[in-house]
Design an enzyme around this catalytic site. Sequence first.
Site, PDB file in Angstrom:
ATOM      1  N   GLN A   1      -5.861   6.482   2.251  1.00  0.00           N
ATOM      2  CA  GLN A   1      -4.897   7.578   2.390  1.00  0.00           C
ATOM      3  C   GLN A   1      -4.720   8.492   1.420  1.00  0.00           C
ATOM      4  O   GLN A   1      -4.286   9.524   1.891  1.00  0.00           O
ATOM      5  CB  GLN A   1      -3.575   6.613   2.893  1.00  0.00           C
TER       6      GLN A   1
ATOM      7  N   HIS B   1      -6.093  -0.532   7.355  1.00  0.00           N
ATOM      8  CA  HIS B   1      -6.607   0.707   6.933  1.00  0.00           C
ATOM      9  C   HIS B   1      -7.850   0.610   6.353  1.00  0.00           C
ATOM     10  O   HIS B   1      -8.921   1.571   6.183  1.00  0.00           O
ATOM     11  CB  HIS B   1      -5.638   1.274   5.797  1.00  0.00           C
TER      12      HIS B   1
ATOM     13  N   GLY C   1       3.937   0.709   1.737  1.00  0.00           N
ATOM     14  CA  GLY C   1       2.580   0.372   1.304  1.00  0.00           C
ATOM     15  C   GLY C   1       1.505   1.512   1.610  1.00  0.00           C
ATOM     16  O   GLY C   1       1.953   2.592   2.051  1.00  0.00           O
TER      17      GLY C   1
HETATM   18 NI    NI Z   1      -0.331   3.196   6.920  1.00  0.00          NI
END
Ligand code: NI
Length: 162
Positions: free
Chosen positions: A51, A136, A46
């Site tokens: 990110q 996240h 994932g």
């Molecule tokens: Ni992560």
Amino acid sequence: MAIRNLRYDGDEILSKVSREITEIDDKIKELANDMMETMHKYDGVGLAAVQVGVLKRLIVIDLYEEGTQYILINPVIIKEKGEQICDEGCLSYPNQFGKVKRPKEVVVEALDLNGKKVKIKGKDLLAQALSHEIDHLNGKVFVEKVEPGTLETINPNDRKEN
Ligand code: NI
């Protein structure tokens, strides 16, 4: 398609809340495809847009089985059931692993790349991945949720010898 640079432990962007996507344009589609490619390059299951340094509510998941590839826009957990203790890591925390409590089952609502509303029921690893990636988008990382004393650093060279 292109590999994007990952953001790592210590980068303050990882603690920021991502914004809703209001228009699924070519830039978003390119971002989603790049994220999928980047996740595959690093053997992740994932990845969230933050990110790769983009504060937009977009996640990708691939459990490497048929029918388990997802690109989800503005995903929201609308239902959670049960608990599981997961061995967990994150592409932004290379070589770090720990035990994290996650829901055993989740129901997630999101949009797909065509802007169509989708509802996904996930359990076990899929529930874990959905919960981790949606965290996240809210600026939360797994190390904040790790059960005390279970966070380990595993040197990849040691792993190969085992
Ligand atoms: Ni992560």
